[in-house]
Design a protein around this motif. Sequence first.
Motif, PDB file in Angstrom:
ATOM      1  N   MET A  72       0.827  -1.210   0.000  1.00  0.00           N
ATOM      2  CA  MET A  72       0.000   0.000   0.000  1.00  0.00           C
ATOM      3  C   MET A  72       0.858   1.256   0.000  1.00  0.00           C
ATOM      4  O   MET A  72       0.551   2.234  -0.688  1.00  0.00           O
ATOM      5  CB  MET A  72      -0.910   0.002   1.232  1.00  0.00           C
ATOM      6  CG  MET A  72      -2.248  -0.679   1.054  1.00  0.00           C
ATOM      7  SD  MET A  72      -3.234  -0.005  -0.316  1.00  0.00           S
ATOM      8  CE  MET A  72      -3.236   1.733   0.035  1.00  0.00           C
ATOM      9  N   GLN A  73       1.940   1.253   0.751  1.00  0.00           N
ATOM     10  CA  GLN A  73       2.836   2.417   0.775  1.00  0.00           C
ATOM     11  C   GLN A  73       3.440   2.666  -0.603  1.00  0.00           C
ATOM     12  O   GLN A  73       3.542   3.804  -1.064  1.00  0.00           O
ATOM     13  CB  GLN A  73       3.939   2.197   1.810  1.00  0.00           C
ATOM     14  CG  GLN A  73       3.437   2.268   3.250  1.00  0.00           C
ATOM     15  CD  GLN A  73       4.503   1.888   4.263  1.00  0.00           C
ATOM     16  OE1 GLN A  73       5.377   1.058   3.983  1.00  0.00           O
ATOM     17  NE2 GLN A  73       4.424   2.478   5.445  1.00  0.00           N
ATOM     18  N   ARG A  76       0.766   4.096  -2.872  1.00  0.00           N
ATOM     19  CA  ARG A  76       0.507   5.494  -2.550  1.00  0.00           C
ATOM     20  C   ARG A  76       1.598   6.418  -3.109  1.00  0.00           C
ATOM     21  O   ARG A  76       1.328   7.558  -3.504  1.00  0.00           O
ATOM     22  CB  ARG A  76       0.432   5.662  -1.022  1.00  0.00           C
ATOM     23  CG  ARG A  76       0.083   7.074  -0.572  1.00  0.00           C
ATOM     24  CD  ARG A  76       0.330   7.241   0.914  1.00  0.00           C
ATOM     25  NE  ARG A  76       1.721   6.996   1.262  1.00  0.00           N
ATOM     26  CZ  ARG A  76       2.200   7.046   2.507  1.00  0.00           C
ATOM     27  NH1 ARG A  76       1.371   7.262   3.517  1.00  0.00           N
ATOM     28  NH2 ARG A  76       3.480   6.828   2.742  1.00  0.00           N
ATOM     29  N   ASP A  77       2.829   5.942  -3.163  1.00  0.00           N
ATOM     30  CA  ASP A  77       3.956   6.772  -3.615  1.00  0.00           C
ATOM     31  C   ASP A  77       4.131   6.773  -5.129  1.00  0.00           C
ATOM     32  O   ASP A  77       5.012   7.464  -5.647  1.00  0.00           O
ATOM     33  CB  ASP A  77       5.260   6.289  -2.956  1.00  0.00           C
ATOM     34  CG  ASP A  77       5.237   6.474  -1.444  1.00  0.00           C
ATOM     35  OD1 ASP A  77       4.468   7.338  -0.969  1.00  0.00           O
ATOM     36  OD2 ASP A  77       5.984   5.754  -0.749  1.00  0.00           O
ATOM     37  N   LYS A  82      -1.536   5.262  -7.621  1.00  0.00           N
ATOM     38  CA  LYS A  82      -2.189   5.653  -6.370  1.00  0.00           C
ATOM     39  C   LYS A  82      -3.698   5.888  -6.495  1.00  0.00           C
ATOM     40  O   LYS A  82      -4.390   5.972  -5.491  1.00  0.00           O
ATOM     41  CB  LYS A  82      -1.517   6.885  -5.779  1.00  0.00           C
ATOM     42  CG  LYS A  82      -1.669   8.159  -6.580  1.00  0.00           C
ATOM     43  CD  LYS A  82      -0.917   9.283  -5.878  1.00  0.00           C
ATOM     44  CE  LYS A  82      -1.071  10.605  -6.585  1.00  0.00           C
ATOM     45  NZ  LYS A  82      -0.329  11.677  -5.894  1.00  0.00           N
ATOM     46  N   ARG A  83      -4.222   5.978  -7.715  1.00  0.00           N
ATOM     47  CA  ARG A  83      -5.654   6.186  -7.882  1.00  0.00           C
ATOM     48  C   ARG A  83      -6.426   4.874  -8.057  1.00  0.00           C
ATOM     49  O   ARG A  83      -7.650   4.874  -8.179  1.00  0.00           O
ATOM     50  CB  ARG A  83      -5.913   7.107  -9.073  1.00  0.00           C
ATOM     51  CG  ARG A  83      -5.268   8.479  -8.930  1.00  0.00           C
ATOM     52  CD  ARG A  83      -5.677   9.387 -10.061  1.00  0.00           C
ATOM     53  NE  ARG A  83      -7.061   9.811  -9.883  1.00  0.00           N
ATOM     54  CZ  ARG A  83      -7.443  10.881  -9.195  1.00  0.00           C
ATOM     55  NH1 ARG A  83      -6.542  11.630  -8.614  1.00  0.00           N
ATOM     56  NH2 ARG A  83      -8.718  11.200  -9.100  1.00  0.00           N
ATOM     57  N   CYS A 101      -4.402   0.856   7.216  1.00  0.00           N
ATOM     58  CA  CYS A 101      -4.734   0.615   5.805  1.00  0.00           C
ATOM     59  C   CYS A 101      -5.507   1.792   5.213  1.00  0.00           C
ATOM     60  O   CYS A 101      -5.213   2.241   4.096  1.00  0.00           O
ATOM     61  CB  CYS A 101      -5.560  -0.663   5.677  1.00  0.00           C
ATOM     62  SG  CYS A 101      -4.668  -2.178   6.084  1.00  0.00           S
ATOM     63  N   GLN A 103      -5.520   4.907   6.260  1.00  0.00           N
ATOM     64  CA  GLN A 103      -4.626   6.062   6.198  1.00  0.00           C
ATOM     65  C   GLN A 103      -3.715   5.998   4.973  1.00  0.00           C
ATOM     66  O   GLN A 103      -3.356   7.038   4.399  1.00  0.00           O
ATOM     67  CB  GLN A 103      -3.788   6.143   7.473  1.00  0.00           C
ATOM     68  CG  GLN A 103      -4.567   6.594   8.693  1.00  0.00           C
ATOM     69  CD  GLN A 103      -3.730   6.557   9.958  1.00  0.00           C
ATOM     70  OE1 GLN A 103      -2.690   5.882  10.008  1.00  0.00           O
ATOM     71  NE2 GLN A 103      -4.171   7.280  10.979  1.00  0.00           N
ATOM     72  N   LEU A 104      -3.338   4.794   4.589  1.00  0.00           N
ATOM     73  CA  LEU A 104      -2.465   4.633   3.423  1.00  0.00           C
ATOM     74  C   LEU A 104      -3.218   4.725   2.101  1.00  0.00           C
ATOM     75  O   LEU A 104      -2.606   4.706   1.041  1.00  0.00           O
ATOM     76  CB  LEU A 104      -1.736   3.290   3.503  1.00  0.00           C
ATOM     77  CG  LEU A 104      -0.632   3.210   4.562  1.00  0.00           C
ATOM     78  CD1 LEU A 104      -0.127   1.777   4.684  1.00  0.00           C
ATOM     79  CD2 LEU A 104       0.510   4.152   4.211  1.00  0.00           C
ATOM     80  N   GLY A 105      -4.542   4.798   2.166  1.00  0.00           N
ATOM     81  CA  GLY A 105      -5.304   4.996   0.944  1.00  0.00           C
ATOM     82  C   GLY A 105      -6.224   3.873   0.553  1.00  0.00           C
ATOM     83  O   GLY A 105      -6.869   3.947  -0.505  1.00  0.00           O
ATOM     84  N   GLN A 107      -9.482   1.819   0.131  1.00  0.00           N
ATOM     85  CA  GLN A 107     -10.859   2.278   0.103  1.00  0.00           C
ATOM     86  C   GLN A 107     -11.762   1.447   1.018  1.00  0.00           C
ATOM     87  O   GLN A 107     -12.809   1.925   1.457  1.00  0.00           O
ATOM     88  CB  GLN A 107     -11.407   2.242  -1.331  1.00  0.00           C
ATOM     89  CG  GLN A 107     -10.810   3.328  -2.210  1.00  0.00           C
ATOM     90  CD  GLN A 107     -11.672   3.599  -3.423  1.00  0.00           C
ATOM     91  OE1 GLN A 107     -12.738   3.029  -3.587  1.00  0.00           O
ATOM     92  NE2 GLN A 107     -11.189   4.480  -4.289  1.00  0.00           N
TER      93      GLN A 107
END
Length: 403
Positions: A72-73, A76-77, A82-83, A101, A103-105, A107
């Motif tokens: 996930m990190q 996100r980077d 990331k979308r 989870c 917070q890292l994006g 859904q």
Amino acid sequence: MMPVSVGAPARLLVVDDAESNLEVMTRILEREGHQVVTASGGAEGLAKLRDGDYDMVLLDVMMPGVDGIQVMQAIRDDERLKRIPVVMLSALHEQDTIVKCIQLGAQDYLPKPINQQLLKARIKACLERKRLQDLEDASTLRLEAVGAQLRAANEQLRRANQLKSRFLATAAHDLKNPLGGILLLADRIRMEAERGAPPERIAAQAGRVHEVVQKMVHIINSLLDTTVQEMGEVIPAFEMADLGSVIRAVVRENEPYAASKGIRLHCDAPDGLCRGVVDRARLAQAVDNLVNNAIKYSPGGSEIQVGLEHHGETPGGVARIGVIDQGPGFTPEDLDRAFAPFQRLSARPTGGEHSTGLGLSIVKQMVELNGGRVWIEGDRAWGGAFHVEIPLRELEPTSVPLA
């Protein structure tokens, strides 16, 4: 990827280290019509994400090596990844894992064992959110494109309005004095005719009117040339030409003007040295402006050198035209703005001639119309030197960009 339609099959990536979980998830999702790609660990999942396009990721949290949190990190980077909507899967029920989870994006979050109905509902909801987000992104891009077009149109209008204002201001300023001179000469002709002055005297006065009108015509033509060029409406007329003959013709036309100021014109432009496809008339206009300017700003008794050289090893090579004078030269400030329109530089004509501040900008436009470039060398210590390079093409170019 294209936005997913409502209820349409999607391409899904399932990442889990347990083979049995992958098999179960694949069966459930394929029965729903989705295309399923599996990865047996976090590292493999990231590799497949970066190599392909996916509408959604189902990601296990607890995996050896690269676990779901690390995946996930990485997602996100990554600007491209990331979308993509991610649903986390885990047998863990700890609150801090779920929060991490999200917070890292991620859904959504589903506990194991997976409830089929809940899984289907969550996938449908996530894909619908992605579809709406994709539509919003597409609308944003369209709006940004329209905005860019409007800004470009506004800038074009601003430049056109600025050009119009400069045109009118320059025309009013530069034509005022010649018009006043014509009125004075007309009054003088009328008075001398009434007094019975001899015809030759009246003819001389009429000749002076003719000279002033010619000056006005030159000013107007320069203004119109600049306006047409700024609007991008110049249509080149290319033809094969011998550049030596073009340059010598220009020098001959300027010899009477140079002689009137006691200036010598030396021309070294041999026949056959440089031949290529050019717009002959506009190249001649560029050289004429350079030679005319050199005469205008050179002191009496000086010499102006006009030369033509061939350079380059490529087919055809380039023609280099030089106009070197013994005038006052240029300050550093002059060099920075010499080719901009409506610029009067620090030097002043040595014979009281008029200057519109357009000659060098027209030179630049005409040279670039022929695919070439123009530059200046010189300072107040030794005069000025203009150099023009024109590519010697064998075939007529299909297009030449305007500056």
